[in-house]
Design an enzyme around this catalytic site. Sequence first.
Site, PDB file in Angstrom:
ATOM      1  N   GLY A 121       0.762  -1.247   0.000  1.00  0.00           N
ATOM      2  CA  GLY A 121       0.000   0.000   0.000  1.00  0.00           C
ATOM      3  C   GLY A 121       0.783   1.282   0.000  1.00  0.00           C
ATOM      4  O   GLY A 121       0.348   2.273  -0.571  1.00  0.00           O
TER       5      GLY A 121
ATOM      6  N   GLU B 130       3.703   4.280   6.120  1.00  0.00           N
ATOM      7  CA  GLU B 130       2.476   3.501   5.999  1.00  0.00           C
ATOM      8  C   GLU B 130       1.478   4.263   5.131  1.00  0.00           C
ATOM      9  O   GLU B 130       1.479   5.499   5.116  1.00  0.00           O
ATOM     10  CB  GLU B 130       1.915   3.256   7.406  1.00  0.00           C
ATOM     11  CG  GLU B 130       0.704   2.383   7.501  1.00  0.00           C
ATOM     12  CD  GLU B 130       0.914   0.954   7.023  1.00  0.00           C
ATOM     13  OE1 GLU B 130       0.951   0.738   5.791  1.00  0.00           O
ATOM     14  OE2 GLU B 130       1.002   0.055   7.864  1.00  0.00           O
ATOM     15  N   ASP B 131       0.625   3.536   4.425  1.00  0.00           N
ATOM     16  CA  ASP B 131      -0.398   4.183   3.608  1.00  0.00           C
ATOM     17  C   ASP B 131      -1.541   4.704   4.469  1.00  0.00           C
ATOM     18  O   ASP B 131      -2.020   5.811   4.276  1.00  0.00           O
ATOM     19  CB  ASP B 131      -0.919   3.258   2.506  1.00  0.00           C
ATOM     20  CG  ASP B 131      -1.434   1.920   3.020  1.00  0.00           C
ATOM     21  OD1 ASP B 131      -1.290   1.624   4.227  1.00  0.00           O
ATOM     22  OD2 ASP B 131      -1.970   1.141   2.201  1.00  0.00           O
TER      23      ASP B 131
ATOM     24  N   ASP C  22      -5.539   2.929  10.808  1.00  0.00           N
ATOM     25  CA  ASP C  22      -6.902   2.975  11.345  1.00  0.00           C
ATOM     26  C   ASP C  22      -6.889   2.462  12.779  1.00  0.00           C
ATOM     27  O   ASP C  22      -6.708   3.219  13.708  1.00  0.00           O
ATOM     28  CB  ASP C  22      -7.926   2.292  10.436  1.00  0.00           C
ATOM     29  CG  ASP C  22      -7.498   0.933   9.921  1.00  0.00           C
ATOM     30  OD1 ASP C  22      -6.747   0.216  10.603  1.00  0.00           O
ATOM     31  OD2 ASP C  22      -7.945   0.563   8.819  1.00  0.00           O
TER      32      ASP C  22
ATOM     33  N   LYS D 210      -7.209   7.509  10.280  1.00  0.00           N
ATOM     34  CA  LYS D 210      -8.614   7.526  10.679  1.00  0.00           C
ATOM     35  C   LYS D 210      -8.624   7.774  12.188  1.00  0.00           C
ATOM     36  O   LYS D 210      -8.574   6.827  12.988  1.00  0.00           O
ATOM     37  CB  LYS D 210      -9.285   6.190  10.346  1.00  0.00           C
ATOM     38  CG  LYS D 210      -9.395   5.910   8.866  1.00  0.00           C
ATOM     39  CD  LYS D 210     -10.091   4.591   8.620  1.00  0.00           C
ATOM     40  CE  LYS D 210     -10.251   4.311   7.138  1.00  0.00           C
ATOM     41  NZ  LYS D 210     -10.922   3.025   6.907  1.00  0.00           N
TER      42      LYS D 210
ATOM     43  N   ASP E 118      -5.953  -0.587  -1.886  1.00  0.00           N
ATOM     44  CA  ASP E 118      -6.652  -1.474  -2.804  1.00  0.00           C
ATOM     45  C   ASP E 118      -7.905  -2.094  -2.194  1.00  0.00           C
ATOM     46  O   ASP E 118      -8.129  -2.043  -0.993  1.00  0.00           O
ATOM     47  CB  ASP E 118      -5.720  -2.607  -3.229  1.00  0.00           C
ATOM     48  CG  ASP E 118      -5.490  -3.613  -2.110  1.00  0.00           C
ATOM     49  OD1 ASP E 118      -5.708  -4.821  -2.342  1.00  0.00           O
ATOM     50  OD2 ASP E 118      -5.087  -3.206  -0.998  1.00  0.00           O
TER      51      ASP E 118
ATOM     52  N   ARG F  30      -4.979   0.274  -6.635  1.00  0.00           N
ATOM     53  CA  ARG F  30      -3.773   0.952  -6.138  1.00  0.00           C
ATOM     54  C   ARG F  30      -3.239   1.996  -7.112  1.00  0.00           C
ATOM     55  O   ARG F  30      -2.602   2.954  -6.709  1.00  0.00           O
ATOM     56  CB  ARG F  30      -2.658  -0.066  -5.881  1.00  0.00           C
ATOM     57  CG  ARG F  30      -2.922  -1.034  -4.767  1.00  0.00           C
ATOM     58  CD  ARG F  30      -1.677  -1.892  -4.504  1.00  0.00           C
ATOM     59  NE  ARG F  30      -1.949  -3.041  -3.682  1.00  0.00           N
ATOM     60  CZ  ARG F  30      -2.072  -3.026  -2.366  1.00  0.00           C
ATOM     61  NH1 ARG F  30      -1.957  -1.898  -1.719  1.00  0.00           N
ATOM     62  NH2 ARG F  30      -2.315  -4.133  -1.696  1.00  0.00           N
TER      63      ARG F  30
END
Length: 185
Positions: A51, A105-106, A109, A137, A165, A171
């Site tokens: 990611g 990191e993408d 959460d 998030k 994705d 992606r």
Amino acid sequence: MKDRIKLHDKVFKPLIPGDEIEKSIDAVAAKMNADYKDTDTVPVLLCVLNGSILFTAELMKRLDFDVDLMSIKLSSYRGTSSTGAVHMDMGLTGDITGKEVIIVEDIVDTGRTIEALVKILYARKASKVKVCTLLLKPEMYKKTIGLDYVAMEIPNDFIVGFGLDYDGLGRNYKDIYILDTDTKL
């Protein structure tokens, strides 16, 4: 930005245009450049596959200091929801003993992946660990591990694009899309 995209059995609508993403990466890079301006440290930029590939590449182009690029592959999602468990699909691509590591990191959460990864890195003798994420998030993140660099905050919705994705697809989009629950297939 496309009006809608269809991936497998789901439809997604636009959420964040690519130019907004680029501006947020500029801001994160500026903060990192300021933090590392007068240091002799060469941190490891740890790309969390798959990611964060796009985010890592865009971030690296904006950094004014030397970095050592490594990667690791972890997974916790199947479909549109978290499995609740973090799996290491591919180990570290280098030795981090005594090195400062910046996790790239993408999305963060629940924080389970970050928590697991920080433990792995300290067990592998990293001297210091920082966390950089494209997306956060905040309503979901309840962990105590600090997030040093956050590009954007988003609501707790399922998204794709810019590295993220849905079961392997999506992606490659330069924009970020949100699951469109109103569209019937």
